[in-house]
Design a protein around this motif. Sequence first.
Motif, PDB file in Angstrom:
ATOM      1  N   LEU A 118     102.100  56.621 163.874  1.00  0.00           N
ATOM      2  CA  LEU A 118     101.621  55.244 163.868  1.00  0.00           C
ATOM      3  C   LEU A 118     102.294  54.447 162.756  1.00  0.00           C
ATOM      4  CD1 LEU A 118      99.623  53.773 165.640  1.00  0.00           C
ATOM      5  CD2 LEU A 118      97.852  54.242 163.965  1.00  0.00           C
ATOM      6  N   ALA A 119     102.476  55.107 161.626  1.00  0.00           N
ATOM      7  CA  ALA A 119     103.091  54.404 160.503  1.00  0.00           C
ATOM      8  C   ALA A 119     104.581  54.200 160.727  1.00  0.00           C
ATOM      9  CB  ALA A 119     102.872  55.193 159.210  1.00  0.00           C
ATOM     10  N   GLY A 120     105.183  55.081 161.518  1.00  0.00           N
ATOM     11  CA  GLY A 120     106.635  55.025 161.662  1.00  0.00           C
ATOM     12  C   GLY A 120     107.123  54.161 162.806  1.00  0.00           C
ATOM     13  N   ILE A 121     106.238  53.827 163.747  1.00  0.00           N
ATOM     14  CA  ILE A 121     106.666  53.006 164.876  1.00  0.00           C
ATOM     15  C   ILE A 121     107.115  51.649 164.357  1.00  0.00           C
ATOM     16  CG2 ILE A 121     105.892  51.817 166.948  1.00  0.00           C
ATOM     17  CD1 ILE A 121     104.068  54.082 167.544  1.00  0.00           C
ATOM     18  N   PRO A 122     108.324  51.248 164.741  1.00  0.00           N
ATOM     19  CA  PRO A 122     108.849  49.984 164.210  1.00  0.00           C
ATOM     20  C   PRO A 122     107.985  48.812 164.629  1.00  0.00           C
ATOM     21  CG  PRO A 122     110.606  51.263 165.213  1.00  0.00           C
ATOM     22  CD  PRO A 122     109.330  51.949 165.550  1.00  0.00           C
ATOM     23  N   SER A 123     107.962  47.821 163.790  1.00  0.00           N
ATOM     24  CA  SER A 123     107.145  46.648 164.016  1.00  0.00           C
ATOM     25  C   SER A 123     107.529  45.929 165.313  1.00  0.00           C
ATOM     26  CB  SER A 123     107.270  45.798 162.761  1.00  0.00           C
ATOM     27  OG  SER A 123     107.106  44.487 162.984  1.00  0.00           O
TER      28      SER A 123
ATOM     29  N   LEU B  66      90.008  56.507 168.644  1.00  0.00           N
ATOM     30  CA  LEU B  66      90.603  55.170 168.657  1.00  0.00           C
ATOM     31  C   LEU B  66      91.788  55.062 167.711  1.00  0.00           C
ATOM     32  CD1 LEU B  66      87.473  52.869 168.853  1.00  0.00           C
ATOM     33  CD2 LEU B  66      89.148  53.374 170.624  1.00  0.00           C
ATOM     34  N   VAL B  67      91.792  55.884 166.677  1.00  0.00           N
ATOM     35  CA  VAL B  67      92.902  55.839 165.740  1.00  0.00           C
ATOM     36  C   VAL B  67      94.117  56.540 166.318  1.00  0.00           C
ATOM     37  CG1 VAL B  67      93.684  56.879 163.574  1.00  0.00           C
ATOM     38  CG2 VAL B  67      91.616  55.529 163.604  1.00  0.00           C
ATOM     39  N   ILE B  68      93.879  57.619 167.033  1.00  0.00           N
ATOM     40  CA  ILE B  68      95.006  58.379 167.594  1.00  0.00           C
ATOM     41  C   ILE B  68      95.567  57.718 168.843  1.00  0.00           C
ATOM     42  CG2 ILE B  68      95.647  60.555 168.643  1.00  0.00           C
ATOM     43  CD1 ILE B  68      93.824  61.989 166.941  1.00  0.00           C
ATOM     44  N   ALA B  69      94.674  57.105 169.622  1.00  0.00           N
ATOM     45  CA  ALA B  69      95.080  56.594 170.929  1.00  0.00           C
ATOM     46  C   ALA B  69      96.267  55.628 170.937  1.00  0.00           C
ATOM     47  CB  ALA B  69      93.881  55.960 171.620  1.00  0.00           C
ATOM     48  N   PRO B  70      96.287  54.610 170.067  1.00  0.00           N
ATOM     49  CA  PRO B  70      97.389  53.640 170.166  1.00  0.00           C
ATOM     50  C   PRO B  70      98.767  54.277 170.062  1.00  0.00           C
ATOM     51  CG  PRO B  70      95.703  52.821 168.691  1.00  0.00           C
ATOM     52  CD  PRO B  70      95.340  54.226 169.007  1.00  0.00           C
TER      53      PRO B  70
ATOM     54  N   ILE C 173      95.824  47.855 163.807  1.00  0.00           N
ATOM     55  CA  ILE C 173      96.353  49.166 164.162  1.00  0.00           C
ATOM     56  C   ILE C 173      97.478  49.562 163.216  1.00  0.00           C
ATOM     57  CG2 ILE C 173      97.549  50.471 165.950  1.00  0.00           C
ATOM     58  CD1 ILE C 173      96.120  48.818 168.012  1.00  0.00           C
ATOM     59  N   MET C 174      98.286  48.579 162.827  1.00  0.00           N
ATOM     60  CA  MET C 174      99.426  48.909 161.977  1.00  0.00           C
ATOM     61  C   MET C 174      99.015  49.316 160.568  1.00  0.00           C
ATOM     62  SD  MET C 174     102.058  45.968 163.193  1.00  0.00           S
ATOM     63  CE  MET C 174     103.509  46.512 162.333  1.00  0.00           C
ATOM     64  N   ILE C 175      97.875  48.808 160.096  1.00  0.00           N
ATOM     65  CA  ILE C 175      97.508  49.173 158.730  1.00  0.00           C
ATOM     66  C   ILE C 175      96.541  50.351 158.671  1.00  0.00           C
ATOM     67  CG2 ILE C 175      97.912  46.866 157.856  1.00  0.00           C
ATOM     68  CD1 ILE C 175      94.970  46.421 157.714  1.00  0.00           C
ATOM     69  N   ILE C 176      96.122  50.848 159.822  1.00  0.00           N
ATOM     70  CA  ILE C 176      95.236  52.013 159.819  1.00  0.00           C
ATOM     71  C   ILE C 176      95.831  53.196 159.058  1.00  0.00           C
ATOM     72  CG2 ILE C 176      94.337  53.842 161.306  1.00  0.00           C
ATOM     73  CD1 ILE C 176      93.391  51.787 163.236  1.00  0.00           C
ATOM     74  N   PRO C 177      97.098  53.541 159.258  1.00  0.00           N
ATOM     75  CA  PRO C 177      97.622  54.717 158.559  1.00  0.00           C
ATOM     76  C   PRO C 177      97.450  54.669 157.048  1.00  0.00           C
ATOM     77  CG  PRO C 177      99.174  54.028 160.232  1.00  0.00           C
ATOM     78  CD  PRO C 177      98.117  52.994 160.187  1.00  0.00           C
ATOM     79  N   ILE C 178      97.695  53.533 156.439  1.00  0.00           N
ATOM     80  CA  ILE C 178      97.563  53.453 154.980  1.00  0.00           C
ATOM     81  C   ILE C 178      96.143  53.794 154.556  1.00  0.00           C
ATOM     82  CG2 ILE C 178      97.762  51.977 152.957  1.00  0.00           C
ATOM     83  CD1 ILE C 178      99.474  50.122 154.547  1.00  0.00           C
ATOM     84  N   ILE C 179      95.185  53.115 155.187  1.00  0.00           N
ATOM     85  CA  ILE C 179      93.806  53.296 154.774  1.00  0.00           C
ATOM     86  C   ILE C 179      93.305  54.686 155.146  1.00  0.00           C
ATOM     87  CG2 ILE C 179      91.479  52.352 154.917  1.00  0.00           C
ATOM     88  CD1 ILE C 179      92.647  49.719 155.727  1.00  0.00           C
ATOM     89  N   ALA C 180      93.619  55.116 156.354  1.00  0.00           N
ATOM     90  CA  ALA C 180      93.081  56.396 156.816  1.00  0.00           C
ATOM     91  C   ALA C 180      93.645  57.572 156.029  1.00  0.00           C
ATOM     92  CB  ALA C 180      93.378  56.584 158.305  1.00  0.00           C
ATOM     93  N   SER C 181      94.943  57.610 155.831  1.00  0.00           N
ATOM     94  CA  SER C 181      95.487  58.792 155.153  1.00  0.00           C
ATOM     95  C   SER C 181      95.100  58.819 153.686  1.00  0.00           C
ATOM     96  CB  SER C 181      97.006  58.885 155.318  1.00  0.00           C
ATOM     97  OG  SER C 181      97.619  57.747 154.803  1.00  0.00           O
TER      98      SER C 181
END
Lengths: 275, 354, 289
Positions: free
Chosen positions: B147-152, C29-33, B207-215
Amino acid sequence: MKDLVIDREEDPGNKTSQRTDVSTSRTILNVRHLDIGFGDKHVIQDVNLAMPTGSIVSLIGPTGSGKTTFLRSVNRLNDKVSGFWTKGSINLLDQEVLSKEIDLLELRRQVGMLFQRPNPFPMSIKDNVLAGIKAHKMAPRAAYKEIVQDALEKVGLWKAVYDRLDDSPFRLSGGQQQLLCLARSLAVQPKVLLLDEPTSALDPISVEAVENLFSKLVPEITFIVVTHSLAQAKRISDYTMFFFDGKLMESGVTSEIFENPQMPETQFYISGRIG
Amino acid sequence: MATSVVEDALANSPDDHGKFIPAKLGRWSPITVISALSTCVPLLVLIGILTILFKKAYPAIKYNGGGFLIGRNWRPGNFYANPVTTNGVQHPLLASYGALPLIIGTLESSVIALIFAIPLSVGAAVIVAKKLHPRLRGFVGAFLELLAGIPSVVFGLWGALTLGPLLSRDIYPVIASHAPNIFILKYFRGSTGAGEGLLTSSLILGIMIIPIIASTTRDLIAQVPRLAEEGAFALGMTEWEVTRKVTFPWISAGVIGATVLGFARALGETMAVAMVSGVVLGSYPTNIYGTFTTIAATIVSQLDSALTDATGLAVETLAEAALILMLITLLANVGARLLVRRVASTSLPIGRGV
Amino acid sequence: MSQDTSRHSGNRKLINLAVIVLCSIALVLVIAPSIWIVLQVIIRALPHFSWSVITQNGVGLGGGLKNEIVGTATITTGVMVVAGSIGILSGIYLSQFAKGRTAVILRSSSEVLAGIPSIVIGYIGYTALVVGLHWGFSLGAGLLTLSAMVVPYIAKTTEVALRQVPTAYIEGAEALGFKPTRILTRISLKTALPGIATGLIVALAISIGETAPLLYTAGYSQNLPKLALTHSPLGYLTYAVWTFYNQPTVAAQRLSFDAAMLLVIFVLALIAISRLIVAFTQRHSEAKR
């Protein structure tokens, strides 16, 4: 002095010694054929014991003898460790601790625990004391102040912290933190307290303060103390149980165990030849 | 994007782990000199950026004045008429720039993104760190990295051609028809557009900022000492109660830090927003599905046409907008570090949980 | 005080269960996208995919992506070389030598730089290099701009990796009489290598996926990149996604998805590689569980 009531197990193959005795005080903890292990490791083997209500019992033995594992199994704190399994029965306060149906939340309210190093919660001193009360919904908000004062007075901490109840507990000394943890446990009115080397991280003055509390709080509360210090066991406990290599080698009145140990292992341990 | 807040703590820790005395190496030995010079590069680049940005934006600042921050019309003016000079600044006839829709668009899309991202990230982190089998943890971690690596731009592509139309066709109309006409909820009513807009863009930003917060949250949870949580279990609390009363307070500083860093990232996000926002200058969206724009999206989509302004005012105005964006993100980044330090010092033992 | 606490237990356990369910939903929901995006891109790109996409240059609104692929590869290689060296050296300095005020200033400036939005950096790149230095749209401009963005990440991860080298290793080497340079290369850098490599891979992923810094510095071209540093506009994969996605022709849209698919594949490969590196280097590690 209450006498110990323990059934004698007639098992010649099992080299343990338990002194039988006379009168019939109530037993608060009754353990039968208890086996405990983690995966392949068999840590506790066929332990049978009974502890009288309102006494202080110390569990002694070398590292790895299983005494801490046993202690932590009494309030099911080992459940989360991977591979943990038990066989047999632990009957505490007339409930079968090891059964799946038991209400763990209520069990742990009745059976408190103190750890080797003090572990105050990340909240104010006042909230620490109230943590259990709030969780178990034991009292209305109006009673909180009184409960806090009560508990802190009981452990002798009130005078030191009455004016900074909203402060962080981590500013207290190690001994004070442990007393706070004790106050926290006492607030929910437990019947048993499990203590895992509760003073090993404390300075001598704090050790004395904590130990004095035990004798004050008995007989309403039964204390089960794992300790590495033979001196402590001699000082504080009415009964002593010696664990060795996963088995309960010997148990009985403290003075008897120390002055007249029956098993060679007990003798060696007490005299320092094994440790 | 920022590296984990946990790594931050390690980097800023005062001990000399991994260090050895420079005197042994020699003050002026080749390695010391070259590495010192390299370290100065970011500083020099930063100074360069600030200088150039200010220089470039200055004429626009002079001309646009305070109206830039509160005005809403984006009028480059008449490029074909002769240029005019006002206040010493040359500009096309009738040029008038107002950036308020851009600023508001930037802020509101990022805030809504946080509203989506925080509960999902924290919830997922709690499950991963506390209940998931250790083997599965690495697995989930891979998804976060993905998710973090997918280009914008790929996010933008997906948003514009897949998610956006799906939402506008199937989901938004349902919400719009049921939303009551009160308070904030009235913005959920009305026309649901064709795939672009504020809500969709904010969702994608989230969705794009989820990785920062989640990890970060997951790493922090794993670092809470077992003894602290065991005490709570021994007192008879449920897992959720333990998490609420012990775990969360222990890591709160770090989680806040990560959240604000995520916010800063969302503020500066360019391509995905440019592709899904509709880039509409000079007006505000009427409801939450409406097209809008952010500063970053505006710069990227307007720079081309701005270059045709012979007086240079259009480009300079974009520089001014960029300056504002930089200031906002700077505030957010600095705010994150200050917040973390402040929360950490009042409630927790020093050094725990960042 | 109520001793009837057990009647609350049921409620509390129910709440606990509800929270677990909610958090599990959050996890899904976090993994799905990420799965959805990857699948979507592949589904739209694969059916019409032919080798010509890779072997042909772009022609108008169609053709292939060869010029973009080579362009991305060229820029990325350049960035890894430039930003990699500056970043690693910077990380070495900050972890080994820097102290006090200077260290704080240098580190903060690196962090601030990392926080600057990519479009702003692109804008500066355009103003300073393309126009200011008269380089025009060029490989050099794109390369330097992107490097400026990426250096802070490499510096940070290098510094962290070096700081985590246990003092025990270093002291052991000193006790054996190692010269300082040798300690740095043989002990510190070697131990920190996995961390540094991971940082480089992150930087690589960023370089491949960025658009804004390159849009106004690298320009665009449908020819293969000229190996000149100035006046050498070149294409790159992210440009294809950005420009072709909303074109009216089907061919253009397909190219857009093709480019997106290639990008996603690269990212997946990078993730796999970084996992392999960590697994390989931790085979002897004492931290292994």
